[in-house]
Write a protein that holds these residues in place. Structure first.
Motif: not given
Length: 207
Positions: A156-157, A160-161, A164, A167-168
């Protein structure tokens, strides 16, 4: 007509046989869990056979088969061939390719974890981004199964990186969370490919 990047026929859902239209519900306006009105896909890639699904790549490391792999919970009219997958599935594959590069390992999409029709039993009448071909459930990354908090939150991280706008679901067992896969989605994306028959035209006359 423009050249197509994929060796697949694009079809207008309105032209499909009645039983298939009833399951796909092309261009129908539906409400999601938050009461927002969203329009289901109208244009689909026609997948003539399982062998063809295995041959066609949507991204360098993602085959079409991974996104059309469903079981008996899919509507009966959609279990045979040809099958139909919304054109926006190409956007999902491109995003997963970026994530794969970030984590440095392959990503495995679950069965029923790519495209599911609005008639799929898993969704029980609910609206899901899986119906647009813009959501994936990842069950494995390299040798790691997505079945604990550390595994899910690590990927997940990474998402996000590099993604952007995606959605998770966080780890957990409450509604809106997940404990046995990583769910990520692009939202309700409708894609009308260039050259699609009877595609909406620009009424203002702009190119």
């Amino acid at each position: 007509m423009p050249e197509r990047a994929l060796p697949l026929r694009v079809v207008d859902g309105f032209t499909l046989p009645e039983a298939i239209r009833a399951a796909l519900r092309p261009d129908e306006v539906v409400k999601d869990d938050d009461g927002r009105e969203v329009r289901l896909p109208r244009y689909f890639y026609e997948v003539p056979s399982w062998a063809r699904a295995q041959e066609v790549l949507l991204a360098p490391h993602f085959g079409l088969w991974e996104f059309v792999n469903t079981d008996v919970r899919e509507a009966e009219a959609l279990r045979g061939w040809p099958r139909y997958v919304p054109c926006a599935v190409t956007l999902l594959a491109a995003h997963l390719e970026v994530l794969r590069d970030k984590v440095g390992a392959f990503l495995r999409v679950a069965a029923n974890g790519g495209y599911r029709s609005p008639a799929h039993a898993l969704d029980a009448g609910r609206v899901s981004p899986h119906h647009w071909g813009t959501a994936a459930n990842i069950v494995r990354t390299g040798d790691a199964w997505m079945d604990d908090e550390k595994a899910i939150e690590t990927v997940r991280e990474a998402a996000r990186d590099v993604l952007p706008g995606v959605w998770t679901r966080p780890f957990g067992e409450a509604p809106g969370t997940t404990f046995d896969h990583l769910h990520l989605d692009l939202g309700y994306v409708v894609l009308v490919p260039p050259g699609a028959d009877d595609a909406p035209t620009d009424t203002d006359g702009d190119a």
